[in-house]
Design an enzyme around this catalytic site. Structure first.
Site, PDB file in Angstrom:
ATOM      1  N   GLU A 133      -5.160   8.315   6.264  1.00 34.56           N
ATOM      2  CA  GLU A 133      -6.083   7.437   5.537  1.00 34.56           C
ATOM      3  C   GLU A 133      -6.593   6.312   6.441  1.00 34.56           C
ATOM      4  O   GLU A 133      -7.784   5.983   6.458  1.00 34.56           O
ATOM      5  CB  GLU A 133      -5.392   6.855   4.307  1.00 34.56           C
ATOM      6  N   GLU A 183       1.753   2.103  -3.509  1.00 34.09           N
ATOM      7  CA  GLU A 183       0.649   2.712  -4.249  1.00 34.09           C
ATOM      8  C   GLU A 183       0.698   4.230  -4.136  1.00 34.09           C
ATOM      9  O   GLU A 183       0.433   4.954  -5.105  1.00 34.09           O
ATOM     10  CB  GLU A 183      -0.689   2.187  -3.730  1.00 34.09           C
ATOM     11  N   HIS A 184       1.034   4.724  -2.954  1.00 36.91           N
ATOM     12  CA  HIS A 184       1.153   6.167  -2.737  1.00 36.91           C
ATOM     13  C   HIS A 184       2.437   6.730  -3.351  1.00 36.91           C
ATOM     14  O   HIS A 184       2.424   7.771  -4.014  1.00 36.91           O
ATOM     15  CB  HIS A 184       1.145   6.474  -1.240  1.00 36.91           C
ATOM     16  N   HIS A 188       0.829  -1.203   0.000  1.00 33.60           N
ATOM     17  CA  HIS A 188       0.000   0.000   0.000  1.00 33.60           C
ATOM     18  C   HIS A 188       0.864   1.253   0.000  1.00 33.60           C
ATOM     19  O   HIS A 188       0.504   2.274  -0.617  1.00 33.60           O
ATOM     20  CB  HIS A 188      -0.922  -0.031   1.221  1.00 33.60           C
TER      21      HIS A 188
END
Length: 440
Positions: free
Chosen positions: A151, A74-75, A71
């Site tokens: 998030e 992804e950023h 994850h």
């Protein structure tokens, strides 16, 4: 009649498949040198194009030292490359009215962009520049750590999200598939930039990359642009290495099941979930499961909605769902209600599941099939959905049904098959998860 595209039949370098689909659409698949797979669907009359770059690695694949890396990447891939700053990437799509984004799953990561057809070369260049040449700067890493923590905090403030996360953990206790996709705050605070970069170098390469494009696209042109972009990014496409194999759908599942989870929160509602282990993505009963869910909890006329909301007024939101993965999955029911009636609602969820194992009517069966047919066709009316279907079929199924074939599979589902599947689910051990205030 259009036929399925047998993706599993062609894995060698240079292999190529072409299959006509519904309404004049044409799907093609090629394997480029280095093992890169490219799939396109040309859709006549469509002026948009969506590109996806899929890496067959998700949160389940993280080693303990790389936890949270999938994850995180992804950023970070949007934070800049050797050729582009983060602002350059954002402005590239803003200037042409396009959109770009990414998603991380338990078994894959996808970076995608949607533009008008004439801007597809831009999308290919930018997205594949990100995939091949991410900077992963320390300053960007430290800043994005804070963004990811925000998030996760946002998700933790949503009790429905919390209930689903805890339910997945309960049904697949101790299995990597039970872990949160985004990691936990402790994991994100502790993971190092070096660990994330190591995860990137280990998993991002020609053998793991699948490029899909749908809309007004032309296969040979896309293949050439993909090869050029990957070469410009420093990837070696000269080898005869085949793509990585798909996951073993028959692998043993070493997971427990936690019968009950209670999360105390000061809320107006209790978020109730009840369910069990589901089915793998390639299970031959997946069309039967779709029909089963449509009857039980798939709409306003479903049994759960009618019995718990319409007849009793105990909830606003209630539904059933299935979430498949390679070798297993989860299946469950969800309702949000007044905490004082949570026991009653959970009992009704169980009753309706068990009633499904006693029989379904011909009217329910036909209504469910019609509902699925309509939602399937409507969902595939845009280039993003078509692009996503290509990627998931390549990653998971090894074949791609035409829409007509998919609808035929649904139409062939019998009442006996639905009842048999219901009986199997009803017989399995269940997990009960609640998020909400404690009730004396």
């Amino acid at each position: 009649m259009p036929h399925a595209l047998p993706l599993v039949a062609a894995s060698a370098i240079g292999a190529h498949l072409t299959v006509e689909q519904d309404q004049g659409a044409v799907i093609q698949r090629s394997v480029l040198p280095g093992g890169v797979r490219v799939l396109t669907e040309h859709i006549p009359g469509m002026r948009s194009a969506t590109l996806g770059a899929w890496i067959g690695v998700g949160s389940r694949d993280e080693t303990p030292e790389h936890a949270g890396s999938t994850h995180f990447l992804e950023h970070l891939l949007f934070k800049g490359t050797a050729r582009r700053s983060a602002l350059d990437i954002a402005e590239a799509f803003d200037r042409v009215g396009g959109e770009s984004n990414a998603l991380t799953g338990k078994e894959y990561t996808c970076y995608y962009a949607r533009t008008i057809d004439t801007d597809l070369p831009l999308a290919i260049d930018v997205i594949l520049d990100m995939v091949t040449s991410a900077r992963l700067d320390e300053a960007d890493f430290d800043m994005e750590r804070g963004v990811i923590l925000e998030e996760l905090a946002m998700a933790e403030d949503d009790p429905g999200d919390v209930a689903h996360e805890r339910f997945t953990e309960a049904v697949l206790a101790g299995h990597p598939l039970g872990r949160p996709i985004g990691g936990t705050p402790d994991i994100i605070r502790s993971v190092s930039r070096d660990a994330v970069e190591e995860h990137y170098r280990q998993h991002y390469g020609p053998q793991t990359l699948i490029v899909t494009a749908a809309g007004n696209v032309h296969h040979e042109t896309v293949c050439a642009m993909v090869a050029d972009a990957l070469t410009a990014g420093g990837w070696d496409l000269t080898g005869e290495t085949a793509p990585v194999a798909r996951r073993d759908a028959l692998a043993p599942v070493d997971a427990g099941l936690t019968p009950q989870v209670r999360i105390t929160r000061d809320l107006e509602q209790a978020h109730v979930m009840l369910g069990t282990r589901g089915f793998r993505a390639t299970d031959e009963r997946r069309s039967t499961l779709s029909v089963f869910n449509a009857i039980l909890g798939g709409g306003m006329s479903s049994r759960l909605f009618q019995e718990i909301r319409e007849k009793r007024g105990l909830t606003y939101a209630v539904y059933s769902f299935g979430a498949p993965n390679a070798e297993t999955g989860i299946w469950g029911m969800y309702a949000a209600c007044n905490p004082r009636v949570a026991d009653e609602v959970e009992g009704l969820l169980a009753v309706e599941l068990e009633r499904m194992a006693q029989g379904v009517t011909a009217e329910e069966l036909e209504k469910a099939k019609g509902q699925i047919a309509g939602t399937t066709v409507l969902r595939l009316e845009d280039s993003y959905s078509r692009m996503s279907r290509l990627g998931k079929s390549e990653l998971v199924f090894g074949e791609l049904w035409s829409i007509a074939e998919a609808l035929d599979q649904v139409r062939s589902v019998t009442a006996d098959a639905v009842v048999g599947l219901a009986a199997e689910l009803a017989s399995r051990d269940r997990s009960s998860v609640r998020v909400g205030p404690a009730v004396a």
